[in-house]
Design an enzyme around this catalytic site. Sequence first.
Site, mmCIF file in Angstrom:
data_model
loop_
_atom_site.group_PDB
_atom_site.id
_atom_site.type_symbol
_atom_site.label_atom_id
_atom_site.label_comp_id
_atom_site.label_asym_id
_atom_site.label_seq_id
_atom_site.Cartn_x
_atom_site.Cartn_y
_atom_site.Cartn_z
ATOM 1 N NE ARG A 1 -3.526 -2.307 2.424
ATOM 2 C CZ ARG A 1 -4.480 -2.620 3.279
ATOM 3 N NH1 ARG A 1 -4.929 -1.739 4.141
ATOM 4 N NH2 ARG A 1 -4.992 -3.827 3.288
ATOM 5 C CD GLU B 1 -7.096 -9.784 11.647
ATOM 6 O OE1 GLU B 1 -5.988 -9.536 12.133
ATOM 7 O OE2 GLU B 1 -7.403 -9.524 10.475
ATOM 8 C CB SER C 1 -8.183 -2.618 2.763
ATOM 9 O OG SER C 1 -9.140 -3.127 3.639
ATOM 10 C CG HIS C 2 -8.775 0.108 6.463
ATOM 11 N ND1 HIS C 2 -8.034 -1.027 6.209
ATOM 12 C CD2 HIS C 2 -8.023 0.871 7.272
ATOM 13 C CE1 HIS C 2 -6.886 -0.951 6.850
ATOM 14 N NE2 HIS C 2 -6.846 0.190 7.508
ATOM 15 C CB SER D 1 -8.947 -4.719 12.706
ATOM 16 O OG SER D 1 -8.706 -5.995 12.108
ATOM 17 C CG ASP E 1 -13.131 -3.007 4.321
ATOM 18 O OD1 ASP E 1 -13.863 -3.878 3.850
ATOM 19 O OD2 ASP E 1 -11.884 -3.130 4.379
ATOM 20 C CG ASP F 1 -10.775 -4.872 0.897
ATOM 21 O OD1 ASP F 1 -11.192 -4.243 1.883
ATOM 22 O OD2 ASP F 1 -9.916 -5.760 0.984
ATOM 23 C CG ASP G 1 -11.315 -7.255 3.762
ATOM 24 O OD1 ASP G 1 -11.670 -6.077 3.972
ATOM 25 O OD2 ASP G 1 -10.121 -7.594 3.635
ATOM 26 N NE ARG G 2 -10.347 -3.483 7.908
ATOM 27 C CZ ARG G 2 -9.541 -2.819 8.716
ATOM 28 N NH1 ARG G 2 -10.023 -1.943 9.565
ATOM 29 N NH2 ARG G 2 -8.242 -3.016 8.664
ATOM 30 C CB THR H 1 -2.287 -8.331 13.551
ATOM 31 O OG1 THR H 1 -2.673 -8.148 14.914
ATOM 32 C CG2 THR H 1 -3.054 -7.375 12.667
ATOM 33 C CE LYS I 1 -10.173 -7.745 7.149
ATOM 34 N NZ LYS I 1 -8.705 -7.806 6.944
HETATM 35 C C1 VG1 Z 1 -5.019 -3.809 9.975
HETATM 36 C C2 VG1 Z 1 -5.739 -4.601 11.046
HETATM 37 C C3 VG1 Z 1 -5.606 -6.080 10.781
HETATM 38 C C4 VG1 Z 1 -6.127 -6.387 9.378
HETATM 39 C C5 VG1 Z 1 -5.399 -5.527 8.366
HETATM 40 C C6 VG1 Z 1 -5.950 -5.694 6.964
HETATM 41 O O1 VG1 Z 1 -3.651 -4.104 10.012
HETATM 42 O O2 VG1 Z 1 -5.245 -4.284 12.322
HETATM 43 O O3 VG1 Z 1 -6.292 -6.784 11.767
HETATM 44 O O4 VG1 Z 1 -5.939 -7.738 9.063
HETATM 45 O O5 VG1 Z 1 -5.540 -4.153 8.702
HETATM 46 O O6 VG1 Z 1 -7.293 -5.379 6.901
HETATM 47 P P1 VG1 Z 1 -2.579 -3.137 10.737
HETATM 48 O O7 VG1 Z 1 -1.260 -3.753 10.464
HETATM 49 O O8 VG1 Z 1 -2.793 -1.762 10.137
HETATM 50 O O9 VG1 Z 1 -2.956 -3.114 12.172
HETATM 51 V V1 VG1 Z 1 -7.946 -4.748 5.462
HETATM 52 O O10 VG1 Z 1 -9.558 -4.741 5.589
HETATM 53 O O11 VG1 Z 1 -7.218 -3.211 5.501
HETATM 54 O O12 VG1 Z 1 -7.258 -5.693 4.227
HETATM 55 CO CO CO Z 2 -10.466 -4.510 3.833
#
Ligand code: VG1
Ligand code: CO
Length: 639
Positions: free
Chosen positions: A104, A449, A197-198, A451, A362, A364, A366-367, A430, A462
């Site tokens: 990213r 998770e 993602s988010h 998150s 979110d 993509d 998955d959340r 994580t 997810k």
């Molecule tokens: C975050 C979350 C983690 C999740 C990851 C990807 O990672 O804490 O639990 O699996 O995002 O989610 P980090 O390293 O920023 O804490 V997604 O929906 O952004 O693919």
């Molecule tokens: Co996501």
Amino acid sequence: MMALNSIASRPTSSFLSRKLRNSGGNDSVLVHSAKSLSFFNPIPLFSNICFKNASPSPLLSVSVRASSSSTSPSATVTHSQELKIKSVPTQPIEGQKTGTSGLRKKVKEFMRENYLANWIQALFDSLPPEDYKNGVLVLGGDGRYFNKEAAQIIIKIAAGNGVGKILVGRDGILSTPAVSAVIRKREANGGFIMSASHNPGGPEYDWGIKFNYSSGQPAPESITDKIYGNTLSISEIKVAEIPDINLSQIGVTNYGPFSVEVVDPVADYLELLEQVFDFSLIRSLISRSDFRFTFDAMHAVTGAYAKPIFVDKLGASIDSILNGVPLEDFGHGHPDPNLTYAKELVDIMYAEYGPDFGAASDGDGDRNMILGSRFFVTPSDSVAIIAANAEKAIPYFKTGPKGLARSMPTSGALDRVAEKLNLPFYEVPTGWKFFGNLMDAGKLSICGEESFGTGSDHIREKDGIWAVLAWLSIIAFRNKDKKPGEKLVSVSDVVSEHWATYGRNFFSRYDYEECESEGANKMIDYLRDIISKGKTGDVYGGYTLQFADDFTYTDPVDGSVVTKQGVRFVFTDGSRIIFRLSGTGSAGATVRIYIEQFEPDASKHDVDAQISLKPLIDLALSTSKLKEFTGREQPTVIT
Ligand code: VG1
Ligand code: CO
């Protein structure tokens, strides 16, 4: 770091493992003739700059047939010419190391000359050729800015490296869980997900790419480490000289031994969900006049799924879908379904006479965030409650889940369910990639998770819509015999009953986004120093230390080890404070603090988490000297 396992020698992580297609071989011609380094500069129009020499192929045959997965006709277009492949010289680019979930960066970085192309080529250079030559790859994304250009780059490099077929979602759209579902259903060798993602999207914000392998699971570190290594030594990119593919029309385009099939982004995924859940049970709830449902797609990818699933299949009204059109910049929003960024939904759910059930997903898809009327379900509670109710309410789990798992910082609510149901239980670092091996080995069914990620072994990601359907199934099951006018069992009733049975794990996460990296790293070093000296019995405020460490995980399936996954202080009463740096940001460092305390006494369950956790939060801040190291007074997001 995880040992750099040979990809080919690990059956569960092998990108190969599926059968090869078109095994007659690839008769492509490699033409070492590129003159320019700017082959992959996609601005202003990738195809104009990059493929001005590639003349469109003569059309050989076109056939149109009814598509099974879409109302639009599906066309097959075959071009006769042999596939010409060009070698484009390039140079290594620093910093292409993947984090918790893919690579990213700011989109402007990805749009730099050869930036994306280098990473994609490095990926092919990292895989054994038998894992992709003449094979099938899936491609899709969340619809964010730059995805359309990126899709064309990825298709041409895949063809240039001898991939046989690319299955791509119409308009480049496929949610992360849908990519996982399509890889599995079509027995593809793997797939690309174009999403950060988010993280927010648009010309000023983020872009990202994830790679999943043949079981539909995010690539393990053994692969991503190799890719990173190859980005540091790359010297050529192999590109097929084909024109841009029209991604707006379902159908197949053939170029010699290579083909691209544009598929309906919803069909395969929906078919799977219909096998997992009892759709008529959910429909019976949603169609009740005394139950009101709202789903916020946050102008992200689930906008493409919400209407076909919730409205067309399950009978929700069209106005129950908020922000249901995917936009390149998510409508200037931050597509992260939490109490801060999904404020529009939160306001609706907390208003007087608000809906009975609210959910969001979110960027993509998955959340998930689950809300009841004036009630927020923490993701840690959510996965525990789904696990506790799955056997009764969800047909896929009718013989009971095989095992349960959570990421390390996720609260211990799930542990209590595993204990009570006598199920195998796992605690992983994580990031979703750690669940897949357990699932492939038949050890794990439901996991989550903190998150806002929840899912099961129906796929290897997810799954936001899965979590919403799981919750709707539970509520529907609890209310299936309720007559019109009888009081329904609500989301908050289900949660309160769960706490009364299992106790409540109060949980909160504080995020300090985009801190200066230097201060954040120093803070983690400082904490590592404290834990190296810490011993059982040390007193921290009103808490006694049981142990403190930097989480290490040994995968029970393949024995691989990952270290430094989060500094944790675990106290004798089960309370925990945990510190991690995010691995998904695109600028600076994001500090995450996770705070948890168990409360068995039901009379204390209704206290606000921020109040009951205040002493532990203060302890976390003073122990870490966070203000001193980062200069931050307040977190950016509290969950
Ligand atoms: C975050 C979350 C983690 C999740 C990851 C990807 O990672 O804490 O639990 O699996 O995002 O989610 P980090 O390293 O920023 O804490 V997604 O929906 O952004 O693919
Ligand atoms: Co996501």
